[in-house]
Design a protein around this motif. Structure first.
Motif, mmCIF file in Angstrom:
data_model
loop_
_atom_site.group_PDB
_atom_site.id
_atom_site.type_symbol
_atom_site.label_atom_id
_atom_site.label_comp_id
_atom_site.label_asym_id
_atom_site.label_seq_id
_atom_site.Cartn_x
_atom_site.Cartn_y
_atom_site.Cartn_z
ATOM 1 N N PRO A 196 0.696 -1.252 -0.014
ATOM 2 C CA PRO A 196 -0.032 -0.076 -0.065
ATOM 3 C C PRO A 196 1.015 1.062 -0.205
ATOM 4 O O PRO A 196 2.092 1.184 0.349
ATOM 5 C CB PRO A 196 -0.682 -0.061 1.494
ATOM 6 C CG PRO A 196 -0.749 -1.537 1.898
ATOM 7 C CD PRO A 196 0.657 -2.089 1.312
ATOM 8 N N GLY A 197 0.158 2.460 -0.250
ATOM 9 C CA GLY A 197 1.054 3.722 -0.572
ATOM 10 C C GLY A 197 0.218 4.751 -0.263
ATOM 11 O O GLY A 197 -0.996 4.578 -0.765
ATOM 12 N N PRO A 198 0.762 6.093 0.141
ATOM 13 C CA PRO A 198 0.029 7.004 0.273
ATOM 14 C C PRO A 198 -0.677 7.635 -0.780
ATOM 15 O O PRO A 198 -1.614 8.654 -0.660
ATOM 16 C CB PRO A 198 1.064 8.119 0.794
ATOM 17 C CG PRO A 198 2.395 7.641 0.425
ATOM 18 C CD PRO A 198 2.281 6.240 0.283
ATOM 19 N N ALA A 210 -5.771 5.343 -2.355
ATOM 20 C CA ALA A 210 -6.880 5.147 -1.195
ATOM 21 C C ALA A 210 -7.842 4.193 -1.785
ATOM 22 O O ALA A 210 -8.106 4.307 -2.790
ATOM 23 C CB ALA A 210 -7.287 6.475 -0.887
ATOM 24 N N ASP A 246 -3.971 -1.724 6.835
ATOM 25 C CA ASP A 246 -3.153 -1.902 5.945
ATOM 26 C C ASP A 246 -3.116 -0.834 4.786
ATOM 27 O O ASP A 246 -2.076 -0.185 4.476
ATOM 28 C CB ASP A 246 -3.217 -3.307 5.052
ATOM 29 C CG ASP A 246 -2.129 -4.051 5.851
ATOM 30 O OD1 ASP A 246 -1.222 -3.671 6.462
ATOM 31 O OD2 ASP A 246 -1.843 -5.474 5.268
ATOM 32 N N ALA A 247 -4.470 -0.558 4.321
ATOM 33 C CA ALA A 247 -4.571 0.326 3.277
ATOM 34 C C ALA A 247 -4.177 1.494 3.481
ATOM 35 O O ALA A 247 -3.792 2.591 2.662
ATOM 36 C CB ALA A 247 -6.057 0.036 2.718
ATOM 37 N N PHE A 248 -4.619 2.007 4.569
ATOM 38 C CA PHE A 248 -4.300 3.443 5.212
ATOM 39 C C PHE A 248 -3.104 3.537 5.933
ATOM 40 O O PHE A 248 -3.016 4.370 6.579
ATOM 41 C CB PHE A 248 -5.613 3.931 6.037
ATOM 42 C CG PHE A 248 -6.614 4.148 5.419
ATOM 43 C CD1 PHE A 248 -6.744 5.379 4.486
ATOM 44 C CD2 PHE A 248 -7.768 3.225 4.859
ATOM 45 C CE1 PHE A 248 -7.937 5.760 3.695
ATOM 46 C CE2 PHE A 248 -8.794 3.440 4.254
ATOM 47 C CZ PHE A 248 -8.877 4.634 3.633
ATOM 48 N N LEU A 249 -2.127 2.487 5.614
ATOM 49 C CA LEU A 249 -0.858 2.731 6.113
ATOM 50 C C LEU A 249 -0.271 2.735 7.785
ATOM 51 O O LEU A 249 0.375 3.386 8.006
ATOM 52 C CB LEU A 249 -0.140 3.890 5.620
ATOM 53 C CG LEU A 249 -0.298 4.092 3.977
ATOM 54 C CD1 LEU A 249 0.216 5.460 3.390
ATOM 55 C CD2 LEU A 249 0.477 3.027 3.208
#
Ligand SMILES: Nc1ncnc2c1ncn2[C@@H]1O[C@H](COP(=O)(O)OP(=O)(O)OP(=O)(O)O)[C@@H](O)[C@H]1O
Ligand SMILES: [Mg+2]
Lengths: 272, 261
Positions: A91-93, A96, B163-166
């Motif tokens: 995942p990365g910033p 979303a 996870d998706a929002f880190l």
């Protein structure tokens, strides 16, 4: 949040000036779940920057799987995903996710759920809550800031998930059937809202849906998948002129023809 | 709409209080009646027990007895809670630890720990450590097993979301795994506290005649049954108050949505 200006001409070395690289490039993805279930059989497509691309296909064909691989939540068996020129390893910033089954924390209020992405990134309470309030208002959830998810309808929960994804201000939105749990009238209103929001915020969107009408109405590009294990059956650009009254757009022949041709194509995968 | 549901909540709450009050009164009434018959000479009336209770409360008998029992109880529960949570987390997050630890705990839970209490003397003598060990012995299985269950039962969708929002690892544990498992974890702590209290009193009855356990022994020896029952009654009261407090604590830290309005 360090947001790179969208129209910067001096990109990283190697990126050529005007032939714009896509927001997402999916190359030959295959996925086999443990237990031997094949979900994807080599799919490839691009999501152009600043556009809305939908993925449509028969139930259970692997739409969620491909979206989660792009999000970095699920590992592909082979193939690769490139986002803004870099290969995805998790995942990365800049991405979303809006979950098909909402994935809200039952112990947190609407406000905290919406602000959660920012909370995890270390924003202070004041700052993240003021950003969250903004998106709560945009999603028509004002007045429900202190409600808990179990006090909301399915459609409202879905909007909380949308607001949470919007609040982190990622360039790329990955949405898994975001309007599946709302009824038809509200759904149409959401579609309008989504289009307005996208034209305001200039995001690249990958949008999974079951509805052909919805896909044709909101998309710049539609990726049609075959029955599972999914392959790309076709990529269509509806090219609908969206200026003007929504009612008229839905009655225009360009819109109706596009819906019809996709329906004919998908029907192949329903039979057999 | 919101107003109506609130008044409904209110009605349900008052009627549940009424019901609870009525059932308590009924039990006390039966107790009084059984004491008047009497069922046994060792069974005092409710009113006698209560006056003994008040007397012991006033002259500090309870205070000094509980001061002695609570120490080892708290230390033991704290040790087990921390150890149990860590063990639960490790087992929940690592399959190898799970493979190693889980059978051990299940065996421990099935074994008659209370029967082992008298043997503690050989290892830990008759002091503070012996009592702590008795508390741990009885409370550990349920606390560890419930922590493990709570931690491994986190919905997959929430883990994916974090996870998706880190989320970093500690954020994922503190903000998702623990709140999601807090129901089971705190249920384990409540049961563990009750078990641990049993352990402490057992140790006092069987190994070191001190504290609350000693009150019971002492008054039984003197055939002062109202006092003996007052001591037992205080144990029940103490246990239910501390369990309620624990529940409040859980709702405060992790599950505000379950707090009554
Ligand atoms: N975690 C998993 N483990 C094993 N198989 C899975 C898993 N997730 C999905 N599958 C299987 O992979 C296939 C594709 O699932 P996926 O959820 O991607 O489909 P979908 O197109 O999103 O379906 P829907 O239209 O119902 O949302 C299905 O056959 C499903 O059973
Ligand atoms: Mg799906």
């Amino acid at each position: 949040m360090t947001d790179t200006p969208r129209l910067s001409s001096h990109g990283a070395p190697g990126t050529t000036g005007f032939s714009q690289e896509p927001a997402i490039r999916v190359m030959n993805l295959t996925k086999e779940y443990p237990g031997g279930i094949r979900a994807l059989e080599g799919i490839s497509f691009d999501v152009p920057k600043g556009e809305l691309t939908s993925v449509i296909g028969p139930s259970g064909c692997g739409k969620t799987t491909s979206l989660k691989i792009i999000a970095g939540l699920v590992e592909a068996t082979s193939g690769e995903v490139v986002v803004n020129g870099t290969q995805v390893r998790g995942p990365g910033p800049e991405r979303a996710f809006v979950f098909q089954e909402f994935a809200l924390m039952p112990w947190a209020t609407v406000l905290r759920n919406v602000a959660f992405g920012l909370e995890l990134r270390g924003f202070g309470r004041k700052e993240r809550e003021s950003i969250a309030h903004e998106y709560i208002a945009k999603m028509n959830l004002t007045g429900f800031e202190d409600a808990y998810p179990h006090q909301l309808s399915g459609g409202m929960r879905q909007r909380v998930g949308l607001a949470r994804a919007m609040a982190v201000d990622a360039d790329i939105l990955l949405m898994d059937e975001p309007f599946a749990s709302v009824d038809e009238q509200i759904r149409r209103k959401f579609q309008e809202d989504l289009l307005r929001l996208l034209s305001e915020e200039k995001k690249s969107v990958l949008f999974v849906t079951h509805s052909i009408e919805e896909a044709v109405y909101v998309s710049d590009q539609i990726v049609i998948l075959t029955r599972g294990p999914a392959q790309v059956s076709n990529v269509v650009r509806p090219g609908i002129d969206r200026t003007g009254d929504p009612q008229n757009i839905r009655r225009s022949s360009a819109y109706l023809d596009c819906v019809e041709s996709i329906w004919v194509e998908l029907r192949n995968y329903l039979e057999e | 709409m919101a107003v109506r549901t609130q008044s409904q909540h209110g009605r349900i709450r008052t009627s549940s209080w009424l019901l609870r009050g009525a059932s308590i009164l009924l039990v006390f009434g039966l107790w009084e009646w059984a004491g008047t018959i009497p069922v046994s000479i060792a069974f005092p009336r409710f009113t006698d027990t209560m006056s003994a209770f008040v007397e012991m409360l006033a002259d500090g008998t309870f205070a000094s007895a509980y001061a002695e029992t609570i120490g080892p109880l708290l230390v033991g529960i704290l040790l087990t809670a921390v150890g149990g949570l860590v063990a639960g987390l490790v087992m929940g997050l690592s399959p190898r630890a799970e493979w190693l630890g889980l059978p051990l705990i299940i065996v421990l839970q099935a074994s008659p720990s209370a029967a082992i209490v008298p043997l503690i003397t050989f290892l830990y003598g008759i002091g503070f450590a012996a009592k702590v060990f008795a508390v741990v012995l009885l409370s550990a299985p349920v606390i560890v097993l419930n922590s493990y269950r709570g931690i491994t039962n986190t919905p997959k969708s929430l883990l994916e979301m974090s996870d998706a929002f880190l989320a970093k690892r500690w954020q994922r544990i503190w903000k998702i795994v623990l709140p999601a498992g807090s129901g089971l974890i705190f249920a384990g702590l409540r049961l563990g506290l009750a078990q641990g209290f049993t352990g402490a009193v057992l140790a006092e009855l069987l190994i070191t005649p001190t504290g609350v356990g000693d009150l019971i022994t002492f008054y039984r020896a003197g055939a002062d049954y109202p006092y003996m029952f007052a001591a037992i009654f205080s144990i029940i009261l103490f246990a239910s108050v501390s369990l309620t407090l624990l529940q409040r604590l859980e709702q405060r830290i992790f599950r505000p949505e379950m707090r009554p309005v």
